[in-house]
Design an enzyme around this catalytic site. Sequence first.
Site, PDB file in Angstrom:
ATOM      1  N   ASP A   1       0.848  -1.187   0.000  1.00 60.02           N
ATOM      2  CA  ASP A   1       0.000   0.000   0.000  1.00 60.02           C
ATOM      3  C   ASP A   1       0.885   1.240   0.000  1.00 60.02           C
ATOM      4  OD1 ASP A   1      -2.518  -1.120   0.010  1.00 60.02           O
ATOM      5  OD2 ASP A   1      -2.562  -1.365   2.178  1.00 60.02           O
TER       6      ASP A   1
ATOM      7  N   ASP B   1      -4.660  -3.346   5.204  1.00 61.82           N
ATOM      8  CA  ASP B   1      -5.112  -2.925   6.528  1.00 61.82           C
ATOM      9  C   ASP B   1      -6.625  -2.982   6.704  1.00 61.82           C
ATOM     10  OD1 ASP B   1      -5.810  -0.873   4.870  1.00 61.82           O
ATOM     11  OD2 ASP B   1      -4.500   0.635   5.780  1.00 61.82           O
TER      12      ASP B   1
ATOM     13  N   ASP C   1      -9.366  -6.254   2.643  1.00 64.44           N
ATOM     14  CA  ASP C   1      -8.044  -6.742   2.239  1.00 64.44           C
ATOM     15  C   ASP C   1      -7.774  -8.157   2.745  1.00 64.44           C
ATOM     16  OD1 ASP C   1      -7.456  -4.344   1.008  1.00 64.44           O
ATOM     17  OD2 ASP C   1      -6.482  -3.482   2.762  1.00 64.44           O
TER      18      ASP C   1
END
Length: 763
Positions: A121, A498, A502
Amino acid sequence: GLVVAVGMSTEFGKVAKELSEVEERKSPLQIKIDELGKNLAFVSSAAIVLLALLGWGLGRPFLETVTVAVSLAVAAIPEGLPICVTVTLALGVLRMARRNAIVKKLPAVESLGCATVVASDKTGTLTQNEMTARSMYTLAFPQHTFELTGVGYDLSTRGELIRHGDTVSSKSKSRRDNLKSHSSARRMDKMSAENDAISAVFGVASVCNNATIAATNGEGISGAALSGQPTELALLVGSAKAGITDPRPLYHRLQEIPFTSERKRMEVRARPVGGAHPCTAFRMAARRPNPHRDGCLYFVKGMPEAILGECTTYTAPDGSAWELNDDGKRRARSKARRMAAGGLRVLAMAYGPSIDDLTFAGLIAMEDPPREGVVDAVQQLKRGGVKVIMVTGDSKETALAIAKRCTIIQDYDHHDTFSSNENRRNAPYRHASSEAFDELESAAGVALSGEDLDNIPPRNLHDSIVGISVFYRVAPRHKLSLVQALQRHGEIVAMTGDGVNDATALKAADIGVAMGKGGTDVAKEAADVVLADDDFATITKAIAEGKGIFFNIRNFLAFQLSTSFAALTIEAIATALGLPSPLNAMQILWINIIMDGPPAQSLGVEPVEDRVLHAKPRRSTDPIVTRALLLRAVTSAALIVFLTLKVFSNELDDGKVSRRDTTMTFMIFVNCDLFNAYACRSSTRCFYELNVFSNPTFLWAIGGSIMGQLAVIYFPPLQEVFQTETLSARDMIYIIVLSSTVLMLDTLRKKFFMGCCDDIIVA
């Protein structure tokens, strides 16, 4: 309230169902250890059965043959391998925990060492996740750029809103023109002509917001005074710097539709408590035809492409609404892209009496700079043969700009960035130059959007993403597709995440990495590793630890296999020549204790050399016992066999095996084994290049083994058990000198035959 779904029909239920359908893959180490254990057990068992049958056929007593065969089986089959692997992985978990990486599953430690792709990310992992509003734009004053000074959420730095002329550099502008434009900067206040348009932009940013900032006492804002997402906190702080008082106490919120990755916007419907809106633009908008006829307005913020398409008007300088034509939309989109090209996250603000009648207020751009140490971490991974890709929901321009600054893609020209927080604290943000913007356009070939991923057939996805380093405007569902496509391409994937959505991608990845600070409990539960500090550099440290663990396991195997081969070969040669067994059953079992005991286990905690850390990740199909490892084990075993049989033949003068004969043979074998253990500490460095004190555990293990061996030779009760006798000092010196030639062989091998005996491939 109205119940629309329960159980597995809820969003959490859908995630739980997807998690149950994801098949967990065994780690590469688990697969190879299983294969190795089966192969070694089969080969050793077959060899021992043949030796037993051969010995019995040549006339050895049946009981002696069975006893020696059972002892060889215990010594040759690597029952210490699972113990070594478990202990090594457990110690690796402890070391990684000290580095803020919490490992939930032991195999994940080593799996990190063979990761070939890290999909990370952007926000909070590669970047600091501390947003700062840096720039604002409104079509009411298209030739001006409004910039905010100060960084972070601390209002004590007294940031302010400054108006500049059109500071966007172009190839046609001279340096003097740019300097003149910067010199016309002017601080904005409530008396400024631009105040109505500015109030509309920051008014929407404040009303369409769920964050809170407590009042300060002039000493700054403490962490406990902040609540909400970093993006929304940055908008509130930016509003305060612009001199806009938080209007939310003046409104009664009627409805909220939260931001989602699919809709890319957040909507709030609110009505003024006192009947009048605090902003001129809002008051004028409330006079337009309103289906609710109660003075309420919709306040909308989101991605520019999602907002601009819904707007029919834009805020004029006096707060009224003027028609928004295609030219105005193109101008706003172009400005948003240039802001994003500087690494900023850009949000569009709009308001109106209904969703079908929205007025475009303007753009606010926020900066979230890369974390300290990210550039070094990415470069270290690249040197180690690991590819880093960025997966983000931001725009293409923002994603590419941050990817360049993090060196995920080609080198970035740092003159458009700030080197430190101190430099950025009170400086206005500088927009990306035309040259930097052109560089981003040329880098677009290494980026794909979530929409592009949707348009690629699943069967072709793994081929289509080759060479792609940045994925932008990506929804959580795309992460699972990326993981599966990369795995079909033969990659070992470490994926960070997070959010609740996900979780499926984290579970499907070879190594799922969740964020400890900002991550949800669902993501942490599905992940294999949790980063306590949410820092990308921690992943780099964990990968280095995983590489070291695997190579230490290989060193252990080189030692163990050489001992097993030597014991089996000595017994095979003696049996084939019709000689009595050089070692009795108890001595063979004692050798097994040394082989699988402390000296062998201590090899698993050997400090890792830099050459190993820079080695290419091993492929999941690579065998754990390579040709180079086997060659090291066989050559060491051959020398141990030669030295042991030489001593045995020298002592066997009368054709009968005495206690002295077996004691000398036993002692030379054990000494060779201990010297071999020292040589196996490294597959590349010679014994004199190793730091004797770098592995205290190994020293204690060797010291304990020597004391135990001396007790077996000199302690009378143990002499009776092991059928040994006391050796003279001259005998001991002879044995030590002779067995030390194992180190000489190892030195020759590493100096002159490194190409054949080294299985480390440097990236």
